[in-house]
Write a protein that holds these residues in place. Structure first.
Motif, PDB file in Angstrom:
ATOM      1  N   PHE A 177       0.960  -1.325  -0.125  1.00 45.94           N
ATOM      2  CA  PHE A 177       0.006  -0.029  -0.127  1.00 45.94           C
ATOM      3  C   PHE A 177       0.868   1.275   0.165  1.00 45.94           C
ATOM      4  O   PHE A 177       0.698   2.030  -0.807  1.00 45.94           O
ATOM      5  CB  PHE A 177      -0.889   0.015   1.289  1.00 45.94           C
ATOM      6  N   GLU A 178       1.779   1.554   0.981  1.00 44.71           N
ATOM      7  CA  GLU A 178       2.784   2.487   0.732  1.00 44.71           C
ATOM      8  C   GLU A 178       3.510   2.594  -0.311  1.00 44.71           C
ATOM      9  O   GLU A 178       3.565   3.662  -1.000  1.00 44.71           O
ATOM     10  CB  GLU A 178       3.602   2.332   1.909  1.00 44.71           C
ATOM     11  N   HIS A 179       4.094   1.548  -0.766  1.00 46.51           N
ATOM     12  CA  HIS A 179       4.656   1.489  -2.289  1.00 46.51           C
ATOM     13  C   HIS A 179       3.913   2.072  -3.551  1.00 46.51           C
ATOM     14  O   HIS A 179       4.418   2.918  -4.298  1.00 46.51           O
ATOM     15  CB  HIS A 179       5.367   0.538  -2.611  1.00 46.51           C
ATOM     16  N   PHE A 180       2.620   1.812  -3.241  1.00 49.31           N
ATOM     17  CA  PHE A 180       1.731   2.190  -4.391  1.00 49.31           C
ATOM     18  C   PHE A 180       1.082   3.661  -4.171  1.00 49.31           C
ATOM     19  O   PHE A 180       1.389   4.464  -5.278  1.00 49.31           O
ATOM     20  CB  PHE A 180       0.320   1.464  -4.183  1.00 49.31           C
ATOM     21  N   LEU A 181       1.169   4.123  -3.082  1.00 51.89           N
ATOM     22  CA  LEU A 181       1.021   5.559  -2.796  1.00 51.89           C
ATOM     23  C   LEU A 181       2.271   6.522  -2.961  1.00 51.89           C
ATOM     24  O   LEU A 181       2.037   7.695  -2.977  1.00 51.89           O
ATOM     25  CB  LEU A 181       0.297   5.887  -1.323  1.00 51.89           C
ATOM     26  N   SER A 182       3.191   5.919  -2.596  1.00 54.66           N
ATOM     27  CA  SER A 182       4.463   7.007  -2.577  1.00 54.66           C
ATOM     28  C   SER A 182       4.716   7.745  -3.738  1.00 54.66           C
ATOM     29  O   SER A 182       5.111   8.908  -3.344  1.00 54.66           O
ATOM     30  CB  SER A 182       5.702   6.079  -2.251  1.00 54.66           C
ATOM     31  N   PRO A 183       4.406   7.632  -4.733  1.00 55.79           N
ATOM     32  CA  PRO A 183       4.548   8.636  -6.062  1.00 55.79           C
ATOM     33  C   PRO A 183       3.881   9.854  -5.795  1.00 55.79           C
ATOM     34  O   PRO A 183       4.197  10.922  -6.211  1.00 55.79           O
ATOM     35  CB  PRO A 183       4.113   7.920  -7.306  1.00 55.79           C
ATOM     36  N   VAL A 184       2.561   9.837  -5.003  1.00 60.79           N
ATOM     37  CA  VAL A 184       1.885  10.853  -4.559  1.00 60.79           C
ATOM     38  C   VAL A 184       2.396  11.465  -3.321  1.00 60.79           C
ATOM     39  O   VAL A 184       2.195  12.656  -3.119  1.00 60.79           O
ATOM     40  CB  VAL A 184       0.301  10.561  -4.698  1.00 60.79           C
ATOM     41  N   VAL A 185       2.319  10.798  -2.113  1.00 65.25           N
ATOM     42  CA  VAL A 185       2.362  11.368  -0.887  1.00 65.25           C
ATOM     43  C   VAL A 185       3.621  11.003  -0.318  1.00 65.25           C
ATOM     44  O   VAL A 185       4.007  11.621   0.784  1.00 65.25           O
ATOM     45  CB  VAL A 185       1.123  10.684   0.025  1.00 65.25           C
ATOM     46  N   GLY A 186       4.710  10.263  -0.841  1.00 63.57           N
ATOM     47  CA  GLY A 186       5.781   9.866  -0.412  1.00 63.57           C
ATOM     48  C   GLY A 186       5.675   8.907   0.870  1.00 63.57           C
ATOM     49  O   GLY A 186       4.863   7.913   0.884  1.00 63.57           O
ATOM     50  N   SER A 187       6.692   8.672   1.645  1.00 63.00           N
ATOM     51  CA  SER A 187       6.555   7.667   2.683  1.00 63.00           C
ATOM     52  C   SER A 187       6.895   8.098   4.071  1.00 63.00           C
ATOM     53  O   SER A 187       7.296   9.333   4.233  1.00 63.00           O
ATOM     54  CB  SER A 187       7.800   6.474   2.646  1.00 63.00           C
ATOM     55  N   GLY A 188       6.777   7.692   5.018  1.00 62.57           N
ATOM     56  CA  GLY A 188       7.209   7.963   6.464  1.00 62.57           C
ATOM     57  C   GLY A 188       8.653   8.777   6.653  1.00 62.57           C
ATOM     58  O   GLY A 188       9.384   8.281   5.855  1.00 62.57           O
ATOM     59  N   SER A 189       8.658   9.728   7.479  1.00 62.33           N
ATOM     60  CA  SER A 189       9.960  10.449   7.431  1.00 62.33           C
ATOM     61  C   SER A 189      10.920  10.008   8.417  1.00 62.33           C
ATOM     62  O   SER A 189      12.080  10.344   8.463  1.00 62.33           O
ATOM     63  CB  SER A 189       9.510  11.985   7.610  1.00 62.33           C
ATOM     64  N   GLY A 190      10.441   9.226   9.352  1.00 61.63           N
ATOM     65  CA  GLY A 190      11.328   8.745  10.494  1.00 61.63           C
ATOM     66  C   GLY A 190      12.216   7.322  10.086  1.00 61.63           C
ATOM     67  O   GLY A 190      12.140   6.933   9.074  1.00 61.63           O
ATOM     68  N   GLU A 191      13.240   7.276  11.071  1.00 63.83           N
ATOM     69  CA  GLU A 191      14.112   6.148  10.665  1.00 63.83           C
ATOM     70  C   GLU A 191      13.975   5.379  11.870  1.00 63.83           C
ATOM     71  O   GLU A 191      14.041   5.625  12.998  1.00 63.83           O
ATOM     72  CB  GLU A 191      15.552   6.584  10.670  1.00 63.83           C
ATOM     73  N   GLY A 192      13.395   3.863  11.440  1.00 68.53           N
ATOM     74  CA  GLY A 192      13.551   3.060  12.418  1.00 68.53           C
ATOM     75  C   GLY A 192      14.096   1.745  12.256  1.00 68.53           C
ATOM     76  O   GLY A 192      14.987   1.702  11.159  1.00 68.53           O
ATOM     77  N   SER A 193      13.658   0.457  12.781  1.00 71.96           N
ATOM     78  CA  SER A 193      14.256  -0.629  12.350  1.00 71.96           C
ATOM     79  C   SER A 193      13.263  -1.913  12.626  1.00 71.96           C
ATOM     80  O   SER A 193      12.134  -1.615  13.163  1.00 71.96           O
ATOM     81  CB  SER A 193      15.578  -0.799  13.562  1.00 71.96           C
ATOM     82  N   THR A 194      13.559  -3.008  12.069  1.00 69.05           N
ATOM     83  CA  THR A 194      12.492  -4.018  11.996  1.00 69.05           C
ATOM     84  C   THR A 194      12.505  -4.511  13.687  1.00 69.05           C
ATOM     85  O   THR A 194      11.348  -4.606  13.740  1.00 69.05           O
ATOM     86  CB  THR A 194      13.366  -5.177  11.200  1.00 69.05           C
ATOM     87  N   SER A 195      13.583  -4.648  14.220  1.00 71.68           N
ATOM     88  CA  SER A 195      13.219  -5.113  15.717  1.00 71.68           C
ATOM     89  C   SER A 195      12.358  -4.017  16.300  1.00 71.68           C
ATOM     90  O   SER A 195      11.486  -4.453  17.158  1.00 71.68           O
ATOM     91  CB  SER A 195      14.645  -5.225  16.445  1.00 71.68           C
ATOM     92  N   LEU A 196      12.537  -2.753  16.170  1.00 64.72           N
ATOM     93  CA  LEU A 196      11.743  -1.770  17.033  1.00 64.72           C
ATOM     94  C   LEU A 196      10.342  -2.090  16.519  1.00 64.72           C
ATOM     95  O   LEU A 196       9.340  -1.860  17.281  1.00 64.72           O
ATOM     96  CB  LEU A 196      12.205  -0.321  16.478  1.00 64.72           C
ATOM     97  N   GLU A 197       9.950  -1.981  15.219  1.00 66.96           N
ATOM     98  CA  GLU A 197       9.013  -2.056  14.689  1.00 66.96           C
ATOM     99  C   GLU A 197       7.902  -3.416  15.179  1.00 66.96           C
ATOM    100  O   GLU A 197       6.867  -3.289  15.627  1.00 66.96           O
ATOM    101  CB  GLU A 197       8.885  -2.058  13.080  1.00 66.96           C
TER     102      GLU A 197
END
Length: 665
Positions: free
Chosen positions: A512-532
């Protein structure tokens, strides 16, 4: 026209349905009315699905220009429709869920007066919402924006002979006008700065001028936020949405799930290039969203009307969407908009099925024991409850968890906003399972004469006794298949809808995020797999905690809520009366305006201007009448005298050259 998709048909077909049912529906059989309304929504849905399968081959954004609307000097506004990833998703939700609600309405409204009028209004609502979504410029969006406000006024006040319904419709209309005023100011500022209202031209101009920051983008964005708080029922303009429950239940599902209340979130996401230039505006959106989510959730804890619980739930869930947009994670906000459309439409339609089964009863204190009597409604609503509470693998888990995670890692969010959202998730789980237990489990309370939520009813309705007729229990029945079909479809979507955006940390690709990213971009924060993953576990834990407390309160120890309500009477009364916000608004805003309009304006304008003008006109007419009466005396000598006076005046005018202006040059 620059394309061949015929986007204009998508909103125009529902408008045609509105015209047919609105003009001749009164004379048509109900079967004809419903057929026209369903065709008017099925065709747009089918066309949108067809476009979806062609989408990958289109040049995006895809534009259709249908002529110029306004052209004055260098400014022009066109009838241009646009299709991109964001509008594609919104079209699928609005037409798909809207079509299911139309089908459900055929059964729910079968015995209502004004059947033709209801479906005409539904089609009109679809027309304006689809216009809003497809608009390529602010002006055309504003037409749809105002139109859904008009249609919501008509639908909320559908039972216009009922004073509370008429008042609720008017309240929604007036409150939204406040927000719309902010939207208009933003449009004027945009014209002054860009000379256009076209999204493409504005966003292109912003991209070419990185120095465009500071006060002006903040002002524009904040006025847009004011408009969004009206449509999407956020603090301080949320007060109209709970009262919108006065309309028929399908109206609640349509407004709360897939259309009007999502317009504000959609507008913020659509105009994100403006918001991205203003950290102040983004922080404002995030704070409003978090505060509204928590505020509405606390009110939902003690409400006894099943639809009002869902209404405050909608306000709270919209707060989550605003929180996501405020931390610049627009795709997460739209993702929750999509999953919310599934489970919230299901919650309202299932609540309507419960109300239908109980012959119009909405008080949860009268319910209980309905699990076996209306099993399909029970199981479908159970799916929706687990979805909104954020239990995996239901749809709400993935979208809500994404918002909380983005808020936690975003530099614009911070841990405080995440904590507010996390606490709100626990409250949501509690009050939704409270609804679930009170409605479906335990013993039936339909024969109870003095109703109370475990002893606290005296606070709920000013001590009045709610009496239910004994034969009420014998009328409990499952809804017809035309109502149950949409419930089953929405239940399936509430279970699997979240798989559209499974994050990589959980083995997905976040399609879903990849589909929308050309219009609205993606989240601006930097995280990690373990944190998520850790954040996901924490989110599940708070949802489980909310369920456990509800299980203890309303299943294991049902006397406990009444004891707590008595012990903490002041707090209980505060929440039950919704913090007295309506009363405060009435005292500070409404009453002074009414006094001003009834007395000050009446004295100055009605009596001074209108009455004075009428008196002056009367005196003037009498004066001229007297003169004409003297002239038209019937006396030949009098006529000769007046002729002499006229001739003298004409001679004097000629003498002093007054006629020189009329002489040929």
């Amino acid at each position: 026209m620059t394309g061949s998709l015929n986007l204009w048909l998508i909103p125009l077909v529902p408008f045609a349905g509105f015209l047919v049912n609105g003009l001749v529906g009164r004379k048509l059989p109900k079967a004809f009315v419903s057929t026209i309304a369903l065709i008017a929504t099925a065709i747009p849905f089918a066309q949108v699905v067809k476009i979806w399968f062609q989408f990958s081959s289109l040049t995006i954004p895809y534009l259709e220009n249908h002529g110029t609307w306004i052209w004055t000097g260098s400014f022009h506004a066109d009838f241009t429709l646009a299709l991109d990833q964001l509008s594609m998703i919104m079209l699928l939700i609005v037409t798909g869920v809207g079509f299911l609600i139309h089908i459900y309405s055929v059964g729910y409204m079968a015995h209502e007066e004004g059947y033709w009028r209801f479906f005409a209004y539904l089609n009109l609502f679809m027309f304006f919402m689809l216009t809003l979504v497809l608009a390529e410029n602010f002006l055309l969006m504003f037409v749809g924006w105002e139109g859904v406000g008009l249609a919501s006024y008509l639908l909320i006040g559908f039972y216009f002979l009922k004073p509370s319904a008429a008042h609720a419709g008017m309240k929604a209309f007036v409150v939204n006008r406040i927000g719309d005023f902010g939207f208009l100011i933003a449009l004027f500022l945009i014209i002054a700065n860009f000379g256009t209202l076209s999204f493409g031209e504005i966003f292109s101009g912003i991209a070419q001028h990185p120095e465009w920051q500071g006060r002006m983008p903040t002002m524009i964005a904040l006025f847009l936020v004011l408009g969004a708080t009206g449509k999407s029922a956020q603090i301080p303009l949320y007060v109209w949405l709970p009262d919108a429950m006065e309309g028929p239940t399908p109206v609640s599902a349509l407004i709360h799930a897939a259309t009007m209340v999502t317009a504000g979130v959609y507008m913020v996401a659509r105009t994100h290039p403006i918001f991205d230039r203003s950290p102040v505006a983004l922080s404002t959106v995030a704070i409003i969203g978090a505060a509204t989510a928590l505020f509405a959730a606390t009110i939902g804890l003690v409400q006894t009307d099943i639809k009002r619980v869902l209404a405050y739930s909608t306000v709270s869930q919209l707060g989550y969407m605003f929180l996501a947009c405020g931390v610049a994670s627009y795709s997460a906000g739209i993702f929750h908009l999509v999953t919310h459309a599934f489970f919230k439409a299901l919650l309202f339609l299932a609540a309507g099925s419960v109300i239908h089964a109980l012959s119009g009863e909405q008080d949860m204190r009268v319910m209980g024991g309905l699990r076996k009597k209306i099993p399909i409604t029970f199981w479908t609503m159970t799916a929706a409850v687990f979805a909104i509470c954020g239990f995996p693998p239901f749809a709400g888990f993935f979208s809500k968890d994404e918002i909380l995670y983005q808020a936690f890692i975003s530099p614009n969010g911070g841990k405080i906003l995440w904590f507010i959202g996390w606490i709100t998730a626990g409250l949501t789980s509690f009050y939704m399972f409270r609804l679930w237990y009170l409605t479906f489990l335990g013993e039936s309370r339909a024969q109870t004469h003095e109703l109370a939520e475990q002893g606290a009813a005296v606070h709920a309705r000013s001590g009045s006794k709610l009496v239910v007729e004994a034969e009420h229990t014998h009328a409990i029945h499952e809804s017809p298949s035309v109502m149950l079909g949409p419930l089953v479809i929405l239940a399936i979507l509430s279970v699997i809808g979240g798989f559209l955006g499974v994050p990589e940390a959980m083995g997905g690709h976040n399609a879903f995020e990849h589909f929308l990213s050309p219009v609205v971009g993606s989240g601006s924060g930097e995280g990690s797999t373990s944190l998520e993953r850790t954040m996901a576990v924490i989110s599940i834990a708070i949802a489980v905690a909310g369920w456990f407390v509800a299980h203890v309160f309303y299943y294991l120890k049902p006397e406990l809520p009444g004891k707590l309500a008595t012990q903490f009477r002041a707090l209980y009364s505060l929440l039950l009366n919704k913090y007295w916000v309506d009363e405060i608004y009435g005292a500070i805003v409404v009453t002074p305006l009414l006094l001003f309009s009834r007395y000050i304006l009446k004295a100055l304008f009605d009596r001074g201007v209108i009455d004075g003008a009428g008196f002056a006109a009367g005196v003037t007419a009498q004066g001229f009448g007297a003169i004409v009466q003297r002239v038209q005396s019937g006396n030949i000598r009098s006529y000769a005298g007046w002729l002499a006076v006229g001739a003298a005046v004409l001679l004097i005018a000629v003498y002093f050259g007054f006629t020189s202006h009329f002489a040929p040059q």
